[in-house]
Design a protein around this motif. Sequence first.
Motif, PDB file in Angstrom:
ATOM      1  N   LEU A 334       0.846  -1.203   0.000  1.00  0.00           N
ATOM      2  CA  LEU A 334       0.000   0.000   0.000  1.00  0.00           C
ATOM      3  C   LEU A 334       0.875   1.243   0.000  1.00  0.00           C
ATOM      4  O   LEU A 334       0.541   2.253  -0.624  1.00  0.00           O
ATOM      5  N   GLY A 335       2.015   1.191   0.679  1.00  0.00           N
ATOM      6  CA  GLY A 335       2.904   2.346   0.797  1.00  0.00           C
ATOM      7  C   GLY A 335       3.478   2.806  -0.525  1.00  0.00           C
ATOM      8  O   GLY A 335       3.751   3.985  -0.700  1.00  0.00           O
ATOM      9  N   VAL A 336       3.684   1.869  -1.472  1.00  0.00           N
ATOM     10  CA  VAL A 336       4.183   2.310  -2.777  1.00  0.00           C
ATOM     11  C   VAL A 336       3.031   2.590  -3.735  1.00  0.00           C
ATOM     12  O   VAL A 336       3.245   2.793  -4.922  1.00  0.00           O
ATOM     13  N   GLY A 337       1.807   2.591  -3.227  1.00  0.00           N
ATOM     14  CA  GLY A 337       0.682   2.999  -4.052  1.00  0.00           C
ATOM     15  C   GLY A 337      -0.032   1.858  -4.744  1.00  0.00           C
ATOM     16  O   GLY A 337      -0.672   2.074  -5.770  1.00  0.00           O
ATOM     17  N   ALA A 338       0.076   0.644  -4.198  1.00  0.00           N
ATOM     18  CA  ALA A 338      -0.719  -0.438  -4.754  1.00  0.00           C
ATOM     19  C   ALA A 338      -2.138  -0.311  -4.213  1.00  0.00           C
ATOM     20  O   ALA A 338      -2.336   0.149  -3.086  1.00  0.00           O
ATOM     21  N   SER A 339      -3.119  -0.693  -5.033  1.00  0.00           N
ATOM     22  CA  SER A 339      -4.484  -0.691  -4.511  1.00  0.00           C
ATOM     23  C   SER A 339      -4.629  -1.916  -3.608  1.00  0.00           C
ATOM     24  O   SER A 339      -3.774  -2.797  -3.590  1.00  0.00           O
TER      25      SER A 339
ATOM     26  N   ASN B  75      -0.506  10.082   4.444  1.00  0.00           N
ATOM     27  CA  ASN B  75      -0.741   9.373   3.172  1.00  0.00           C
ATOM     28  C   ASN B  75      -1.931   8.423   3.283  1.00  0.00           C
ATOM     29  O   ASN B  75      -2.036   7.466   2.534  1.00  0.00           O
ATOM     30  N   MET B  77      -2.686   6.088   5.265  1.00  0.00           N
ATOM     31  CA  MET B  77      -2.499   4.674   5.607  1.00  0.00           C
ATOM     32  C   MET B  77      -3.482   4.270   6.694  1.00  0.00           C
ATOM     33  O   MET B  77      -3.757   3.087   6.888  1.00  0.00           O
ATOM     34  N   VAL B 105      -4.779   5.655  -3.622  1.00  0.00           N
ATOM     35  CA  VAL B 105      -3.705   5.032  -4.391  1.00  0.00           C
ATOM     36  C   VAL B 105      -2.837   6.102  -5.060  1.00  0.00           C
ATOM     37  O   VAL B 105      -1.613   6.046  -5.029  1.00  0.00           O
ATOM     38  N   ARG B 108      -0.782   7.970  -2.457  1.00  0.00           N
ATOM     39  CA  ARG B 108       0.386   7.249  -1.930  1.00  0.00           C
ATOM     40  C   ARG B 108       1.509   7.159  -2.945  1.00  0.00           C
ATOM     41  O   ARG B 108       2.664   6.925  -2.584  1.00  0.00           O
ATOM     42  N   ALA B 109       1.169   7.334  -4.230  1.00  0.00           N
ATOM     43  CA  ALA B 109       2.236   7.403  -5.216  1.00  0.00           C
ATOM     44  C   ALA B 109       3.003   8.721  -5.052  1.00  0.00           C
ATOM     45  O   ALA B 109       4.188   8.804  -5.347  1.00  0.00           O
ATOM     46  N   VAL B 111       3.041  10.457  -2.022  1.00  0.00           N
ATOM     47  CA  VAL B 111       3.566  10.513  -0.664  1.00  0.00           C
ATOM     48  C   VAL B 111       4.017   9.101  -0.290  1.00  0.00           C
ATOM     49  O   VAL B 111       3.229   8.270   0.107  1.00  0.00           O
ATOM     50  N   GLY B 112       5.300   8.845  -0.459  1.00  0.00           N
ATOM     51  CA  GLY B 112       5.835   7.506  -0.202  1.00  0.00           C
ATOM     52  C   GLY B 112       6.060   7.298   1.281  1.00  0.00           C
ATOM     53  O   GLY B 112       6.043   8.237   2.066  1.00  0.00           O
ATOM     54  N   MET B 113       6.253   6.009   1.636  1.00  0.00           N
ATOM     55  CA  MET B 113       6.403   5.732   3.055  1.00  0.00           C
ATOM     56  C   MET B 113       7.449   4.654   3.293  1.00  0.00           C
ATOM     57  O   MET B 113       7.539   3.675   2.568  1.00  0.00           O
ATOM     58  N   GLY B 132       6.699  -0.695  -7.695  1.00  0.00           N
ATOM     59  CA  GLY B 132       5.959   0.578  -7.749  1.00  0.00           C
ATOM     60  C   GLY B 132       5.862   1.126  -9.162  1.00  0.00           C
ATOM     61  O   GLY B 132       4.753   1.363  -9.669  1.00  0.00           O
ATOM     62  N   THR B 189       8.963   5.414  -7.147  1.00  0.00           N
ATOM     63  CA  THR B 189       7.722   5.904  -7.751  1.00  0.00           C
ATOM     64  C   THR B 189       7.728   7.418  -7.877  1.00  0.00           C
ATOM     65  O   THR B 189       6.690   8.012  -8.157  1.00  0.00           O
TER      66      THR B 189
END
Lengths: 450, 276
Positions: A334-339, B75, B77, B105, B108-109, B111-113, B132, B189
């Motif tokens: 989720l952190g790298v933007g996966a749904s 982000n 989460m 989604v 979060r692309a 704002v990375g974590m 990513g 990303t």
Amino acid sequence: MTDATFTGESPKRHGSLTASDARTKRRNASEKRFRIYGLAAIGAGLFFLVVLLSAIISNGIGAFQQTFIQVPVYLDPATLDKNGNRDPADLAKVSTFGYTPLIQTGLYQLVRDAGIETDYEDAGDMKALISASAAAKVRDWTLAHPDRIGDTVEFEILASSRVDGYLKGRVTRESIAEDRNIDAGHLDLTDALRESGALHKSFNAEFIFGSDASESRAEQAGLGVSMLGSFFMMLVVLFLALPIGVAASIYLEEFASQNKFTDFIEVNISNLAAVPSIVFGILGLAAFIQFAHLPQSAPIVGGLVLTLMTLPTIIISTRASLKAVPPSIRDAALGVGASKMQAVFHHVLPLAMPGILTGTIIGLAQALGETAPLLLIGMVGYIATNYPDGLVSGFMSPNSAMPAQIYEWAKRADPAYYERAWGGIIILLVFLLIMNVIAIVLRRKFERRW
Amino acid sequence: MDATNAKGNVPMYDAPMRKAAVDVNENKISAKDVQVYYGETHAIKDVSVDILDKTVTAFIGPSGCGKSTFLRCLNRMNDTIDSCRVEGLIALDGEDIYDKRVDPVQLRAKVGMVFQKPNPFPKSIYDNVAYGPRIHGLARNKAELDEIVERALRRGAIWNEVKDRLDSPGTGLSGGQQQRLCIARAVATEPEVLLMDEPCSALDPIATAQVEELIDELRENYSVVIVTHSMQQAARVSQKTAFFHLGNLVEYGETSQIFTNPVDPRTESYITGRIG
């Protein structure tokens, strides 16, 4: 001050380390007792396992051997091909009744040629030695080889179950006193034929690959067709229970919000796992046969019923293995933007796969050994079926299943069937063993450590 | 040891400032009156903070003070937790990230974590970084993807160590390398903000020093927000520091000011080790 340290008696709260005090002794004794109980429990378990396995093997191993007689049969053109034109249509008109006398004559000739003395004057008197299935075997062979009519061909013919039982020790001269199918003379003949080499015991592939036989032909019965019935049921279970179970588990575990409704569903799934299988049987009878009008005794219905039974097992084990995937992997995705769905299908599901496969195979193994629901949908009983000739007939035409076939044999009157029931159990156990080994191998192979 | 003494001089935390003062950077994220509830628990109370671009901002505070919770709001989460409810306004470049039209989604692309425990996927080093860009379609072909992976691994300061074994599993690296791999994965990303939740708490001092150096380099391109338990670390890597206590943002300001001349007595007590 300093004196005190040297001369003063410091209060000794603990005794010597080399002598154990009463409390330690008690503690050690109770630990020792517990170990003995544990060993005794394991020993008892192993003992029963050994008793069970040796009982199964000693009772069932006989079914893998069968008595055969080498009989030269003269394929008489006068009975088999009256017109003399070898026309297949004409040849097929001769039923097994036409072949029986030929085989009996062949056996009579065999006895004569071997110089065995016997009181039997007529060829028909010796029919007690031969299985009733012999005529069908010779007929099938002859129809396939019409050019051999007129020759004398040696056939390996099944001996009757009484003769077979005599060789295996099941039938004795005392036990046949009241038996109208065989008398002492036949047993003398059996001994003589065995000495001459024409009658022998050998491995019986028919038992593994053949079909069930009627009550009076125990020597002919095999497990093969009901094995196929089980196979088709397992196909149904695999292709329905696996996707439905996994989809339900993923939804409940990863997507559904925690509320009263999902709690209710969870409790019900756990309860379904504990519902007696016969309940699923009567449900299947009502829903699939009486309501949906699917054919009785068909593997498709059996498969559907077993699917219902296997679903809770698969759902519970799948959810457990999804839960075991560390949440940090979900966070990472989720952190790298996966749904959410990408996180589940790219990362969580592959990691849970070994657990899911193991659960599925255990569920299938459970379904493979299930008998009770099959009683209610008509898959138990003498079902005179040959091999299905395709997928459709495999799913739709009446068949039995391995455990149901074993149950059916066990309740038949002829003691020859008793041996076959044990033999069937050996085959069933081999299948279950293979499935469990596959489950273990898969788990070992795909297990990840981090 | 009385308060005035401590206030006057705290040599222990007198960090060597890499830059004398924070540049006049523009706001990247601004939060106004943010409230976070976990069920009935009021975890974050009235937090308003402006996070600057190209700056490292440290969140410090005792355990359970809400700093990680607030970080995870940035982000979204926290969306994955059913009972969590966020009120108030959090804007990224002036856009409300809790707006109904915002897809988390996409957020979060941008704002990375990076997480507390290094959490590489149990896949190859290459696939870890490429994941990513792949799901966001950043590369049109293999060559471009290779380039992105290399750039990310270089930014993560781990390229030289792994360039010969990109196919070996990421979980086989040491803890510090895993964490730098996770940072590389996060920057692959092309985010604009990088959130780090105690990124060094599972690392040894040498790996910590490497990651800290890396954070300082990342400042050139990103706005970095780091949650840390180590006040020395906050002093070493950040330009701005926010002190959280019991869900409140007690004090926010230049790192040098927070550590040498805190305004609020609670901040002072915390950095001198009397509460926490």
